[in-house]
Design a protein around this motif. Structure first.
Motif, PDB file in Angstrom:
ATOM      1  N   GLN A 106       0.964  -1.248  -0.120  1.00  0.00           N
ATOM      2  CA  GLN A 106      -0.042   0.014  -0.180  1.00  0.00           C
ATOM      3  C   GLN A 106       0.935   1.120  -0.271  1.00  0.00           C
ATOM      4  O   GLN A 106       1.817   1.277   0.411  1.00  0.00           O
ATOM      5  N   ILE A 107       0.442   2.341  -0.714  1.00  0.00           N
ATOM      6  CA  ILE A 107       1.097   3.432  -0.714  1.00  0.00           C
ATOM      7  C   ILE A 107       0.118   4.651  -0.121  1.00  0.00           C
ATOM      8  O   ILE A 107      -1.019   4.631  -0.350  1.00  0.00           O
ATOM      9  N   ALA A 108       0.760   5.751   0.327  1.00  0.00           N
ATOM     10  CA  ALA A 108       0.229   6.899   0.816  1.00  0.00           C
ATOM     11  C   ALA A 108       0.774   8.155   0.255  1.00  0.00           C
ATOM     12  O   ALA A 108       2.089   8.169   0.386  1.00  0.00           O
ATOM     13  N   HIS A 109       0.098   9.241  -0.287  1.00  0.00           N
ATOM     14  CA  HIS A 109       0.558  10.411  -0.616  1.00  0.00           C
ATOM     15  C   HIS A 109       0.413  11.317   0.243  1.00  0.00           C
ATOM     16  O   HIS A 109      -0.685  11.772   0.797  1.00  0.00           O
TER      17      HIS A 109
ATOM     18  N   LYS B 172      -6.380  14.016   3.648  1.00  0.00           N
ATOM     19  CA  LYS B 172      -6.667  13.078   2.991  1.00  0.00           C
ATOM     20  C   LYS B 172      -6.641  13.390   1.402  1.00  0.00           C
ATOM     21  O   LYS B 172      -6.876  14.521   1.078  1.00  0.00           O
ATOM     22  N   GLU B 173      -6.121  12.242   0.697  1.00  0.00           N
ATOM     23  CA  GLU B 173      -6.441  12.740  -0.822  1.00  0.00           C
ATOM     24  C   GLU B 173      -7.918  12.607  -1.071  1.00  0.00           C
ATOM     25  O   GLU B 173      -8.797  11.955  -0.282  1.00  0.00           O
ATOM     26  N   GLU B 174      -8.190  13.010  -2.348  1.00  0.00           N
ATOM     27  CA  GLU B 174      -9.421  12.899  -2.948  1.00  0.00           C
ATOM     28  C   GLU B 174      -9.423  11.910  -4.249  1.00  0.00           C
ATOM     29  O   GLU B 174      -8.669  12.251  -5.086  1.00  0.00           O
ATOM     30  N   PHE B 175     -10.119  10.825  -4.032  1.00  0.00           N
ATOM     31  CA  PHE B 175      -9.955   9.899  -5.300  1.00  0.00           C
ATOM     32  C   PHE B 175     -11.028   9.681  -5.991  1.00  0.00           C
ATOM     33  O   PHE B 175     -12.164   9.380  -5.590  1.00  0.00           O
TER      34      PHE B 175
ATOM     35  N   ASN C 189     -18.117  12.629 -10.434  1.00  0.00           N
ATOM     36  CA  ASN C 189     -17.955  13.974  -9.906  1.00  0.00           C
ATOM     37  C   ASN C 189     -18.024  13.929  -8.341  1.00  0.00           C
ATOM     38  O   ASN C 189     -18.252  14.848  -7.850  1.00  0.00           O
ATOM     39  N   ALA C 190     -17.704  12.521  -7.783  1.00  0.00           N
ATOM     40  CA  ALA C 190     -17.766  12.487  -6.366  1.00  0.00           C
ATOM     41  C   ALA C 190     -16.602  11.829  -5.804  1.00  0.00           C
ATOM     42  O   ALA C 190     -16.245  10.523  -6.279  1.00  0.00           O
TER      43      ALA C 190
END
Length: 221
Positions: free
Chosen positions: A140-143, A187-190, A198-199
């Protein structure tokens, strides 16, 4: 009267040609690359390979395992089509920075028949059990690129996934006053084709699929 009419028709014809020729000349410049892309995709799908800058590219080519047989220059980038151990691949050097990585990856996906992308190159290490030349495959990876500076006494937003107190790392410890405060991570928006249009979905950890972990584990170079 007839001569004047002919002259008007000639003038009108010249004007039409001036308008039409530029409109058709631009697509003609792109017709050849599009035909080449179509021809390449006809032999796909391919595995996409992406490196960042020349030292990584030079090390990759020095192995001699990649045998490119076709070159295609598009929008300032050079795509190389070839094989690695009889597996069809398309390689590109994206350039330094997150923007270049995203653009080059998206360009590859938009233009070519790609079944997966491997982004590889030089990496840092916090694990003393790893040595130079070892290959690390994350599950797993996190930005952590979305963050905000906070005042030393600033309140932490409850939506932060983590924070860093810079003052805790004074050297020597307890000497002087650190005014850098805190760093709060968001948090990122994925966005996914499996979700609603668009959500965005909040994302901290991106999981690597078992298929890719198995493929990477069994990859021998």
């Amino acid at each position: 009267m007839a001569a004047k009419l002919v002259r008007k028709c000639l003038v009108l014809l010249v004007l039409v040609l001036l308008l039409v020729v530029p409109a058709f000349s631009f697509p003609l410049k792109r017709r050849k690359p599009l035909n080449v892309i179509k021809e390449i995709n006809h032999k796909g799908p391919y595995l996409g390979l992406v490196t960042v800058y020349p030292p990584e590219e030079n090390a990759f080519f020095a192995t001699g395992i990649f045998k490119p047989h076709r070159t295609l220059d598009l929008s300032g980038r050079r795509f190389l089509v070839g094989k690695i151990h009889e597996k069809k691949v398309i390689y590109v050097r994206c350039g330094v920075g997150m923007v270049n990585a995203a653009v080059a990856t998206q360009q590859m996906l938009d233009l070519f028949d790609i079944k997966g992308i491997v982004h590889f190159g030089i990496a840092g290490n916090l694990n003393d059990s790893l040595s130079i030349g070892d290959v690390s495959i994350p599950k797993q990876i996190a930005h952590t690129g979305i963050w905000e500076w906070l005042n030393p006494k600033g309140k932490l937003n409850p939506n932060y996934v983590a924070h860093l107190d810079v003052a805790s790392y004074n050297v020597p410890k307890g000497k002087g006053r650190n005014l850098l405060g805190r760093i709060g991570y968001s948090k990122e928006e994925f966005f996914s084709e499996l979700g609603k249009p668009n959500a965005a979905r909040p994302l901290v950890w991106a999981q690597i699929s078992q298929h890719w972990l198995h493929l990477a584990h069994n990859l021998k170079v």
